[in-house]
Design a protein around this motif. Structure first.
Motif, PDB file in Angstrom:
ATOM      1  N   ASP A 134       0.816  -1.214   0.000  1.00  0.00           N
ATOM      2  CA  ASP A 134       0.000   0.000   0.000  1.00  0.00           C
ATOM      3  C   ASP A 134       0.847   1.260   0.000  1.00  0.00           C
ATOM      4  OD1 ASP A 134      -2.358  -1.374  -0.076  1.00  0.00           O
ATOM      5  OD2 ASP A 134      -2.850  -1.115   2.047  1.00  0.00           O
ATOM      6  N   LEU A 135       1.996   1.197   0.636  1.00  0.00           N
ATOM      7  CA  LEU A 135       2.870   2.372   0.713  1.00  0.00           C
ATOM      8  C   LEU A 135       3.889   2.425  -0.418  1.00  0.00           C
ATOM      9  CD1 LEU A 135       2.664   4.549   2.984  1.00  0.00           C
ATOM     10  CD2 LEU A 135       1.538   2.389   3.533  1.00  0.00           C
ATOM     11  N   GLY A 136       3.877   1.429  -1.308  1.00  0.00           N
ATOM     12  CA  GLY A 136       4.780   1.431  -2.447  1.00  0.00           C
ATOM     13  C   GLY A 136       6.234   1.260  -2.080  1.00  0.00           C
ATOM     14  N   LEU A 137       6.512   0.460  -1.033  1.00  0.00           N
ATOM     15  CA  LEU A 137       7.894   0.252  -0.621  1.00  0.00           C
ATOM     16  C   LEU A 137       8.614  -0.649  -1.619  1.00  0.00           C
ATOM     17  CD1 LEU A 137       7.523  -0.184   3.245  1.00  0.00           C
ATOM     18  CD2 LEU A 137       7.745   1.895   1.882  1.00  0.00           C
ATOM     19  N   PRO A 138       9.914  -0.488  -1.767  1.00  0.00           N
ATOM     20  CA  PRO A 138      10.662  -1.301  -2.730  1.00  0.00           C
ATOM     21  C   PRO A 138      10.529  -2.792  -2.451  1.00  0.00           C
ATOM     22  CG  PRO A 138      11.991   0.550  -1.951  1.00  0.00           C
ATOM     23  CD  PRO A 138      10.763   0.515  -1.093  1.00  0.00           C
ATOM     24  N   ALA A 139      10.510  -3.563  -3.494  1.00  0.00           N
ATOM     25  CA  ALA A 139      10.435  -5.020  -3.365  1.00  0.00           C
ATOM     26  C   ALA A 139      11.617  -5.530  -2.544  1.00  0.00           C
ATOM     27  CB  ALA A 139      10.435  -5.666  -4.749  1.00  0.00           C
ATOM     28  N   GLY A 140      11.343  -6.400  -1.624  1.00  0.00           N
ATOM     29  CA  GLY A 140      12.387  -6.988  -0.801  1.00  0.00           C
ATOM     30  C   GLY A 140      12.759  -6.187   0.428  1.00  0.00           C
ATOM     31  N   LEU A 141      12.190  -4.969   0.602  1.00  0.00           N
ATOM     32  CA  LEU A 141      12.596  -4.140   1.730  1.00  0.00           C
ATOM     33  C   LEU A 141      12.219  -4.778   3.060  1.00  0.00           C
ATOM     34  CD1 LEU A 141      13.920  -1.482   2.571  1.00  0.00           C
ATOM     35  CD2 LEU A 141      11.660  -0.406   2.491  1.00  0.00           C
ATOM     36  N   VAL A 142      11.058  -5.418   3.123  1.00  0.00           N
ATOM     37  CA  VAL A 142      10.632  -6.058   4.366  1.00  0.00           C
ATOM     38  C   VAL A 142      11.643  -7.113   4.796  1.00  0.00           C
ATOM     39  CG1 VAL A 142       8.904  -7.563   5.423  1.00  0.00           C
ATOM     40  CG2 VAL A 142       8.185  -5.570   4.089  1.00  0.00           C
ATOM     41  N   LEU A 202      17.252  -6.608  11.495  1.00  0.00           N
ATOM     42  CA  LEU A 202      16.723  -6.634  12.858  1.00  0.00           C
ATOM     43  C   LEU A 202      16.356  -8.065  13.236  1.00  0.00           C
ATOM     44  CD1 LEU A 202      14.381  -3.523  12.560  1.00  0.00           C
ATOM     45  CD2 LEU A 202      16.609  -3.611  13.686  1.00  0.00           C
ATOM     46  N   PRO A 203      17.328  -8.929  13.428  1.00  0.00           N
ATOM     47  CA  PRO A 203      17.024 -10.334  13.728  1.00  0.00           C
ATOM     48  C   PRO A 203      16.193 -10.469  14.991  1.00  0.00           C
ATOM     49  CG  PRO A 203      19.341  -9.830  14.164  1.00  0.00           C
ATOM     50  CD  PRO A 203      18.777  -8.652  13.450  1.00  0.00           C
ATOM     51  N   GLY A 204      15.184 -11.320  14.922  1.00  0.00           N
ATOM     52  CA  GLY A 204      14.317 -11.545  16.066  1.00  0.00           C
ATOM     53  C   GLY A 204      13.107 -10.641  16.112  1.00  0.00           C
ATOM     54  N   ALA A 205      13.058  -9.612  15.269  1.00  0.00           N
ATOM     55  CA  ALA A 205      11.908  -8.703  15.276  1.00  0.00           C
ATOM     56  C   ALA A 205      10.718  -9.367  14.590  1.00  0.00           C
ATOM     57  CB  ALA A 205      12.258  -7.410  14.556  1.00  0.00           C
ATOM     58  N   GLY A 206       9.534  -9.233  15.198  1.00  0.00           N
ATOM     59  CA  GLY A 206       8.317  -9.753  14.604  1.00  0.00           C
ATOM     60  C   GLY A 206       7.679  -8.750  13.661  1.00  0.00           C
ATOM     61  N   PRO A 207       6.538  -9.091  13.057  1.00  0.00           N
ATOM     62  CA  PRO A 207       5.883  -8.183  12.104  1.00  0.00           C
ATOM     63  C   PRO A 207       5.577  -6.809  12.702  1.00  0.00           C
ATOM     64  CG  PRO A 207       4.917 -10.377  11.968  1.00  0.00           C
ATOM     65  CD  PRO A 207       5.848 -10.401  13.135  1.00  0.00           C
ATOM     66  N   HIS A 208       5.141  -6.786  13.960  1.00  0.00           N
ATOM     67  CA  HIS A 208       4.789  -5.509  14.572  1.00  0.00           C
ATOM     68  C   HIS A 208       6.010  -4.602  14.695  1.00  0.00           C
ATOM     69  CE1 HIS A 208       2.559  -2.702  17.031  1.00  0.00           C
ATOM     70  NE2 HIS A 208       3.460  -2.795  18.005  1.00  0.00           N
ATOM     71  N   GLU A 209       7.115  -5.132  15.196  1.00  0.00           N
ATOM     72  CA  GLU A 209       8.324  -4.336  15.362  1.00  0.00           C
ATOM     73  C   GLU A 209       8.887  -3.917  14.008  1.00  0.00           C
ATOM     74  OE1 GLU A 209       7.776  -7.230  16.881  1.00  0.00           O
ATOM     75  OE2 GLU A 209       7.478  -6.521  18.945  1.00  0.00           O
ATOM     76  N   LEU A 210       8.820  -4.800  13.020  1.00  0.00           N
ATOM     77  CA  LEU A 210       9.303  -4.449  11.682  1.00  0.00           C
ATOM     78  C   LEU A 210       8.460  -3.327  11.086  1.00  0.00           C
ATOM     79  CD1 LEU A 210      10.032  -8.031  10.280  1.00  0.00           C
ATOM     80  CD2 LEU A 210      11.717  -6.259  10.815  1.00  0.00           C
ATOM     81  N   HIS A 211       7.148  -3.388  11.312  1.00  0.00           N
ATOM     82  CA  HIS A 211       6.276  -2.323  10.823  1.00  0.00           C
ATOM     83  C   HIS A 211       6.642  -0.988  11.459  1.00  0.00           C
ATOM     84  CE1 HIS A 211       2.348  -0.047  11.374  1.00  0.00           C
ATOM     85  NE2 HIS A 211       2.563   0.009  10.086  1.00  0.00           N
ATOM     86  N   LEU A 212       6.870  -0.971  12.767  1.00  0.00           N
ATOM     87  CA  LEU A 212       7.234   0.273  13.434  1.00  0.00           C
ATOM     88  C   LEU A 212       8.555   0.828  12.895  1.00  0.00           C
ATOM     89  CD1 LEU A 212       6.357  -0.586  17.152  1.00  0.00           C
ATOM     90  CD2 LEU A 212       4.969   0.683  15.502  1.00  0.00           C
ATOM     91  N   ALA A 213       9.524  -0.044  12.697  1.00  0.00           N
ATOM     92  CA  ALA A 213      10.819   0.407  12.180  1.00  0.00           C
ATOM     93  C   ALA A 213      10.693   0.937  10.759  1.00  0.00           C
ATOM     94  CB  ALA A 213      11.823  -0.739  12.235  1.00  0.00           C
ATOM     95  N   LEU A 214       9.994   0.206   9.906  1.00  0.00           N
ATOM     96  CA  LEU A 214       9.825   0.621   8.515  1.00  0.00           C
ATOM     97  C   LEU A 214       9.072   1.938   8.405  1.00  0.00           C
ATOM     98  CD1 LEU A 214       8.951  -2.847   6.973  1.00  0.00           C
ATOM     99  CD2 LEU A 214      10.732  -1.329   6.069  1.00  0.00           C
ATOM    100  N   TYR A 215       7.963   2.051   9.133  1.00  0.00           N
ATOM    101  CA  TYR A 215       7.144   3.247   8.991  1.00  0.00           C
ATOM    102  C   TYR A 215       7.835   4.466   9.588  1.00  0.00           C
ATOM    103  CZ  TYR A 215       2.557   4.962   7.531  1.00  0.00           C
ATOM    104  OH  TYR A 215       1.526   5.575   6.865  1.00  0.00           O
ATOM    105  N   GLY A 216       8.524   4.280  10.707  1.00  0.00           N
ATOM    106  CA  GLY A 216       9.265   5.395  11.283  1.00  0.00           C
ATOM    107  C   GLY A 216      10.342   5.913  10.364  1.00  0.00           C
ATOM    108  N   ASP A 217      11.060   4.993   9.708  1.00  0.00           N
ATOM    109  CA  ASP A 217      12.099   5.423   8.771  1.00  0.00           C
ATOM    110  C   ASP A 217      11.498   6.052   7.522  1.00  0.00           C
ATOM    111  OD1 ASP A 217      14.110   4.629  10.468  1.00  0.00           O
ATOM    112  OD2 ASP A 217      14.376   2.671   9.531  1.00  0.00           O
ATOM    113  N   LEU A 218      10.397   5.479   7.022  1.00  0.00           N
ATOM    114  CA  LEU A 218       9.758   6.029   5.833  1.00  0.00           C
ATOM    115  C   LEU A 218       9.271   7.463   6.083  1.00  0.00           C
ATOM    116  CD1 LEU A 218       8.400   5.826   3.008  1.00  0.00           C
ATOM    117  CD2 LEU A 218       6.406   4.855   4.184  1.00  0.00           C
ATOM    118  N   LEU A 219       8.527   7.650   7.172  1.00  0.00           N
ATOM    119  CA  LEU A 219       7.913   8.949   7.420  1.00  0.00           C
ATOM    120  C   LEU A 219       8.912   9.997   7.892  1.00  0.00           C
ATOM    121  CD1 LEU A 219       4.586   8.002   9.250  1.00  0.00           C
ATOM    122  CD2 LEU A 219       4.865   8.717   6.881  1.00  0.00           C
ATOM    123  N   PHE A 220       9.871   9.599   8.727  1.00  0.00           N
ATOM    124  CA  PHE A 220      10.709  10.577   9.397  1.00  0.00           C
ATOM    125  C   PHE A 220      12.207  10.408   9.133  1.00  0.00           C
ATOM    126  CE2 PHE A 220       6.958   9.776  12.115  1.00  0.00           C
ATOM    127  CZ  PHE A 220       6.368  11.033  12.072  1.00  0.00           C
ATOM    128  N   GLY A 221      12.746   9.226   9.444  1.00  0.00           N
ATOM    129  CA  GLY A 221      14.192   9.049   9.402  1.00  0.00           C
ATOM    130  C   GLY A 221      14.789   9.229   8.029  1.00  0.00           C
TER     131      GLY A 221
END
Length: 496
Positions: free
Chosen positions: A336-344, A351-370
């Motif tokens: 939905d956000l048009g992120l590059p293929a394979g970015l997830v 981020l080894p050990g991170a689950g879907p929720h933590e990965l979502h927070l990291a991805l969205y924080g970097d996309l919007l702000f970082g």
């Protein structure tokens, strides 16, 4: 007493050598015949106006700790506040603050925005209210005569800067040495002002903490208006919207935001139901600010950029994050956000050990702000501008360096009770107060001379913490490896 172009004002008695003059009108109330129009100059008043309390906040539904709430009927919302040393040795640099709040909530009256500490560094500090939500950023269909311009909140900010140009000398400020600072939506607004023709010459420098990208495309703003008008029970026309009460449009926007939050088919608004923002309309705002900065539209403006290293964890803590408990939802978010293929999967490896929720927070924080903040710094430097880059990474006692945590430190207000949640819940220690002094001094140095205390460029990054450090790769993850993952992503005005 101070004399302004609209009349005389009286502020609070000096406290520790700092005078505060609060709730000074800089434009006419934007209601009645002025509703949805560009801000109009304030009608002069007679006598001396008592300016010892903050002005009313703009229409909104938010109730923030320690800050006043909106009261329907309070229309004089275009006001500003000044903090100045009682006895300035000469014209002092001016810092103008734009508050954040997703273009929908917030005000200059929040205790963490008290300008006393920055004023003690030798600045005149100005904070202001501007139109929010539909009043400030909603698309209003025009009548063909330009009566209802887009980006009215940005036009309000320009009107406030014009007031500063014309009046700040009376408070000891230098009208030719102005820095605009902001955080989150306020930072993005400041970046918009950098590239807007109407703001040219009103300031020298910009401080942008956690600027959020991208702006809205006109078609998205139009669709939001259609939905808000329908929820308010009025036609999506200029006269009908002007006839709807501000509280009706606030309620309607809240309802539409909740619909988007619960509708997986709502595109980007499902994941972050912020309905309003600057619109790349081609006139008031000519395009995506990042592109215009890259083209050199602001190369003569000094820029200080900062973001926190765990931005989106705040949204999770306050319950504003969509549920992403499965890989299926995570990949739907990326699509939905048009992120590059394979970015997830690349983030999963980083981020080894991170689950879907933590990965979502990291991805969205970097996309919007970082990543957006880093791109902004890169673009300005490549275009020939002078830029300083910093990151906020205070993590003492397991505290997260999340969105907004840096602001009380930069303002020197870490002891305010209302900011405890933002900075970790406990009373600040000696190291925190020392960090606040360093960050406030950096703002003061940058606003004074364009030098916050470290070398310019995007390779030497100041990492704020206890203690600070300066490193080309200072981040909670390796900066170079992280940024390489975003190389294929392009920021464009949001269309869905």
């Amino acid at each position: 007493m101070y004399r302004t172009t609209s009349g005389r004002v009286r502020g609070r008695a000096p406290a520790d050598g700092i005078v505060a003059v609060l709730g000074v009108p800089y434009a006419e109330p934007p209601f009645g015949e002025n509703r949805f129009r560009a801000p109009r100059p304030r009608t002069p008043w007679s006598g001396v106006r008592d300016c010892t309390e903050f002005g009313p906040v703009a229409p909104q539904s938010a109730e923030l700790p320690g800050a006043p709430s909106w009261s329907p009927g309070d229309e004089d919302v275009l006001t500003l506040n000044i903090w100045a040393p009682e006895a300035a040795p000469g014209p002092l640099p001016v810092l103008v603050w734009l508050h954040g709040g997703a273009y929908t909530f917030g005000s200059s009256a929040q205790p963490d925005f008290d300008g006393t500490a920055p004023a003690r560094t030798g600045l005149v500090v100005v904070t202001l209210n501007y139109r929010l939500g539909f009043e400030g950023f909603g698309h209003v269909p025009d009548d063909g005569r330009g009566a209802f311009p887009p980006n009215r909140g940005l036009l309000d900010q320009i009107a406030a800067l014009e007031w500063v140009r014309d009046n700040i000398a009376a408070f000891g400020g230098a009208p030719d040495n102005v820095t605009v600072a902001g955080q989150s939506a306020g930072a993005t607004a400041a970046v918009c002002l950098m590239v807007m023709d109407a703001a040219r010459g009103l300031f020298r420098r910009v401080i942008a903490h956690s600027a959020v990208g991208s702006c809205f495309a006109p078609e998205l703003a139009e669709r939001v208006t259609e939905r808000v008008a329908a929820a308010a029970g009025v036609p999506a026309t200029g006269p009908a919207l002007a006839g709807a009460s501000p509280q009706a449009l606030v309620r309607a926007a809240d309802a539409v935001a909740e619909e988007c939050r619960t509708d997986p088919g709502a595109g980007s608004l499902h994941w972050d139901p912020v309905l309003y923002g600057p619109v790349a309309d081609g006139h008031v705002l000519r395009g995506e600010p990042l592109d215009l900065v890259a083209a050199g539209a602001a190369r003569d403006i000094g820029l200080l950029v900062c973001h926190t290293t765990e931005e989106y964890w705040l949204m999770d803590a306050v319950g504003a994050v969509s549920d992403v408990a499965t890989d299926e939802r995570l990949h739907r978010f990326a699509a939905d956000l048009g992120l590059p293929a394979g970015l997830v999967e690349e983030y999963r490896a980083l981020l080894p050990g991170a689950g879907p929720h933590e990965l979502h927070l990291a991805l969205y924080g970097d996309l919007l702000f970082g990543e957006y903040s880093s791109r902004l710094a890169d673009a300005h430097e490549a275009a020939g501008g002078r830029v300083f880059l910093s990151r906020f990474d205070r993590k003492d006692a397991g505290v997260r360096a999340w969105h907004c945590a840096d602001v009380p430190f930069a303002f020197g207000n870490v002891d305010e009770e209302c900011v405890r949640f933002l900075i970790g819940g406990a009373e600040p220690g000696a190291g925190d107060r020392a960090l606040a002094r360093r960050m406030t001094a950096a703002w003061g140095g940058f606003a004074t001379s364009g030098d916050p205390g470290w070398r310019p460029g995007t390779r030497d990054i100041r990492v704020w913490g206890t203690p600070d450090r300066t490193a080309a790769s200072g981040h909670w993850r390796d900066v170079e490896a992280l940024r390489a993952l975003w190389a294929a992503y392009t920021y464009r005005p949001v269309r869905s």
